[in-house]
Design a protein around this motif. Sequence first.
Motif, short mmCIF file in Angstrom:
data_model
loop_
_atom_site.label_atom_id
_atom_site.label_comp_id
_atom_site.label_asym_id
_atom_site.label_seq_id
_atom_site.Cartn_x
_atom_site.Cartn_y
_atom_site.Cartn_z
N ILE A 71 0.79 -1.15 -0.10
CA ILE A 71 -0.01 0.01 -0.11
C ILE A 71 0.79 1.38 0.11
N ILE A 72 1.81 1.33 0.91
CA ILE A 72 2.81 2.52 0.93
C ILE A 72 3.48 2.55 -0.35
N ALA A 73 3.96 1.38 -0.99
CA ALA A 73 4.80 1.52 -2.06
C ALA A 73 3.84 2.14 -3.15
N ASP A 74 2.74 1.66 -3.26
CA ASP A 74 1.63 2.27 -4.17
C ASP A 74 1.48 3.86 -3.85
N MET A 75 1.56 4.11 -2.70
CA MET A 75 1.34 5.58 -2.46
C MET A 75 2.51 6.41 -2.91
N LEU A 76 3.65 5.76 -2.72
CA LEU A 76 4.92 6.68 -3.04
C LEU A 76 5.21 6.33 -4.44
N ALA A 126 5.83 5.05 9.32
CA ALA A 126 4.59 5.25 10.30
C ALA A 126 3.53 4.16 10.01
N GLY A 127 3.39 3.73 8.73
CA GLY A 127 2.26 3.06 8.20
C GLY A 127 2.54 1.52 8.09
N HIS A 128 3.68 1.14 8.14
CA HIS A 128 4.03 -0.02 7.69
C HIS A 128 4.34 -1.16 9.03
N SER A 136 -0.84 -2.41 21.72
CA SER A 136 -0.58 -1.17 20.93
C SER A 136 0.64 -1.27 19.93
N PRO A 137 0.51 -1.23 18.63
CA PRO A 137 1.59 -1.36 17.71
C PRO A 137 2.84 -0.30 18.27
N LEU A 138 2.40 1.00 18.44
CA LEU A 138 3.46 2.06 19.19
C LEU A 138 3.14 2.02 20.55
N HIS A 153 -1.31 15.67 16.77
CA HIS A 153 -0.60 14.69 16.09
C HIS A 153 -1.05 13.22 15.86
N VAL A 154 -2.35 13.28 16.43
CA VAL A 154 -3.34 11.80 16.00
C VAL A 154 -2.87 11.24 14.75
N CYS A 155 -2.71 9.99 14.57
CA CYS A 155 -2.62 9.50 13.68
C CYS A 155 -3.29 9.65 12.26
C1 HEM Z 1 -2.14 0.19 13.22
C2 HEM Z 1 -1.79 1.06 12.50
C3 HEM Z 1 -0.99 2.42 13.21
C4 HEM Z 1 -0.95 2.84 14.45
C5 HEM Z 1 -1.02 2.05 15.69
C6 HEM Z 1 -0.35 4.09 14.31
C7 HEM Z 1 -0.21 4.90 15.42
C8 HEM Z 1 0.11 6.31 15.41
C9 HEM Z 1 0.48 7.29 16.37
C10 HEM Z 1 0.40 6.76 18.00
C11 HEM Z 1 0.91 8.39 16.20
C12 HEM Z 1 1.20 9.46 16.78
C13 HEM Z 1 2.29 10.00 16.99
C14 HEM Z 1 2.78 11.09 18.15
O1 HEM Z 1 1.59 11.88 18.52
O2 HEM Z 1 3.90 11.42 18.66
C15 HEM Z 1 0.72 8.29 14.53
C16 HEM Z 1 1.06 9.22 13.80
C17 HEM Z 1 1.29 9.35 12.61
N1 HEM Z 1 0.82 8.11 11.80
FE1 HEM Z 1 0.17 6.62 12.29
N2 HEM Z 1 -0.38 4.38 13.14
C18 HEM Z 1 -0.71 3.48 12.03
C19 HEM Z 1 -0.86 3.49 11.02
C20 HEM Z 1 -0.63 4.58 10.05
C21 HEM Z 1 -0.63 4.41 8.74
C22 HEM Z 1 -1.30 3.27 7.77
C23 HEM Z 1 -0.23 5.84 8.05
C24 HEM Z 1 -0.22 6.16 6.70
C25 HEM Z 1 0.49 5.48 5.83
C26 HEM Z 1 0.07 6.47 9.18
C27 HEM Z 1 0.66 7.68 9.19
C28 HEM Z 1 0.91 8.56 10.27
C29 HEM Z 1 1.33 9.98 10.07
C30 HEM Z 1 1.35 10.76 8.98
C31 HEM Z 1 1.44 10.31 11.69
C32 HEM Z 1 2.13 11.73 12.14
C33 HEM Z 1 0.80 12.45 12.26
C34 HEM Z 1 1.36 13.83 12.95
O3 HEM Z 1 2.44 14.37 13.44
O4 HEM Z 1 0.43 15.07 12.88
N3 HEM Z 1 0.09 5.84 10.32
N4 HEM Z 1 0.37 7.07 14.01
#
Ligand code: HEM
Length: 408
Positions: free
Chosen positions: A153-158, A250-252, A295-297, A358-360
């Motif tokens: 998916i991300i490879a497609d996006m990029l 982030a998304g992989h 939680s993955p993160l 910064h919610v995901c």
């Molecule tokens: C189960 C899957 C995922 C989890 C658990 C997750 C979790 C998170 C968390 C906890 C943050 C907040 C980090 C912070 O506030 O410091 C975040 C930010 C972010 N995530 Fe995800 N993520 C997931 C999937 C994805 C996917 C699939 C993408 C995109 C392809 C993505 C793109 C981003 C981006 C761009 C941010 C930054 C947002 C910002 O700083 O405003 N994430 N993610």
Amino acid sequence: MDSPANPGADEARAFDLNAIGDEFLENPFPMYRALREHAPIHINPDGTYFLTRYDDVMAGYRHRAMSSDKKVDFKPKFGGGPLYTHHTTSLVFNDDPYHKRVRKLLAGAFSPRQLAALTPVIEDIVEKMLDDVAEMGSFDAVTDYALRLPTEIIADMLGVPEAHRHLMHGYSNLILGALDPIVPPAKMAAGHQAVEEFGALLADLIDHRRKHPGEGERGEVLAALIFGEIDGEKLSDEELVQNCIFLLNAGHETTASMVGHGLATLLENPVELRRLQGDPGLIEPAVEEFLRLQSPLQIGHRKATEDVEFSSATIPAGAFIHLCIAGANRDPEVFDDPENVDIGRDPNPQISFGAGQHVCMGNTLGRIEGRIAIGRFVERFAKMRQAGEKRYHGRAKFRGLKTLPMEV
Ligand code: HEM
């Protein structure tokens, strides 16, 4: 320092995030419980704070005096090398106005229109992956299944060409692994190199897309990032490259962890597996529950820019704070019977995607991927079973399975 099987007040007060051992990496949840109960606003020996209660973690994410900017804090860890440039240029480790500018530009990649376009792409990839594992019969659910979908998916996006896709998981692993509290020098060096190599690959793709803007295949968002403007300003080349690398990271790994953990949780809880197989509509709450339990993160970070009051203490301006999402997601004040899985849990205000500014951005995309990848798997393979011991890859911040042998 190894954490005992059932830590109490003494172990919680002696907790040191910079000295965690294998037992903690294997199963951090007993320590998170002890911290929640006995030291919810814990101070590590290095002076940083470690928060594990739901209300405190949420307050940390939502408070306006919490900075994500890591330019000062990452200097001793990464020096001035490529990892430093990468992490301090990605939107997640910046405050406004830069954060907001990049976030607005990326927003188009996650619009309802874009997600609607990506859903059939996800379905097609998942069907192909299911055919492949069905043919293999015996396989590793992490490498042969969970990791493949988000990489594609991300490879497609990029717009990453087929020939380079096999490199992406290794890059992401090394770049994210370097964020862990303890990083051996060889791993750090490999992380720097991964940023350089992936950065060069992306720079070539960006250059090509600039010259051929209309050639993007379905699902690609690269052109929108290259040509998009906010208040008349485009992203610089460095900003573009580093934020594209961040999208992969982030998304992989996170999405793959969710899928791997989801399957492992169902294998270990056959009653819940049968419940889902009998009622496929439960896949939505089931994915929320997998995210809550594992939680993955696991741990996020902020720095207080002024004194901030939490439930049981005031944290002073300048303090570095670890926000333990994984601890918050098992807080009994919020979740009944939090250590156990209930795929129909309702309500389930899990915070695996963080909260606040910064919610995901990929939370809807991640959820769609999880529902299709896990939902279709259990529908298709009524007799799925575990065929060996599962193992974690041993990282504290990004927790995920390295291997999950299965048979179908
Ligand atoms: C189960 C899957 C995922 C989890 C658990 C997750 C979790 C998170 C968390 C906890 C943050 C907040 C980090 C912070 O506030 O410091 C975040 C930010 C972010 N995530 Fe995800 N993520 C997931 C999937 C994805 C996917 C699939 C993408 C995109 C392809 C993505 C793109 C981003 C981006 C761009 C941010 C930054 C947002 C910002 O700083 O405003 N994430 N993610």
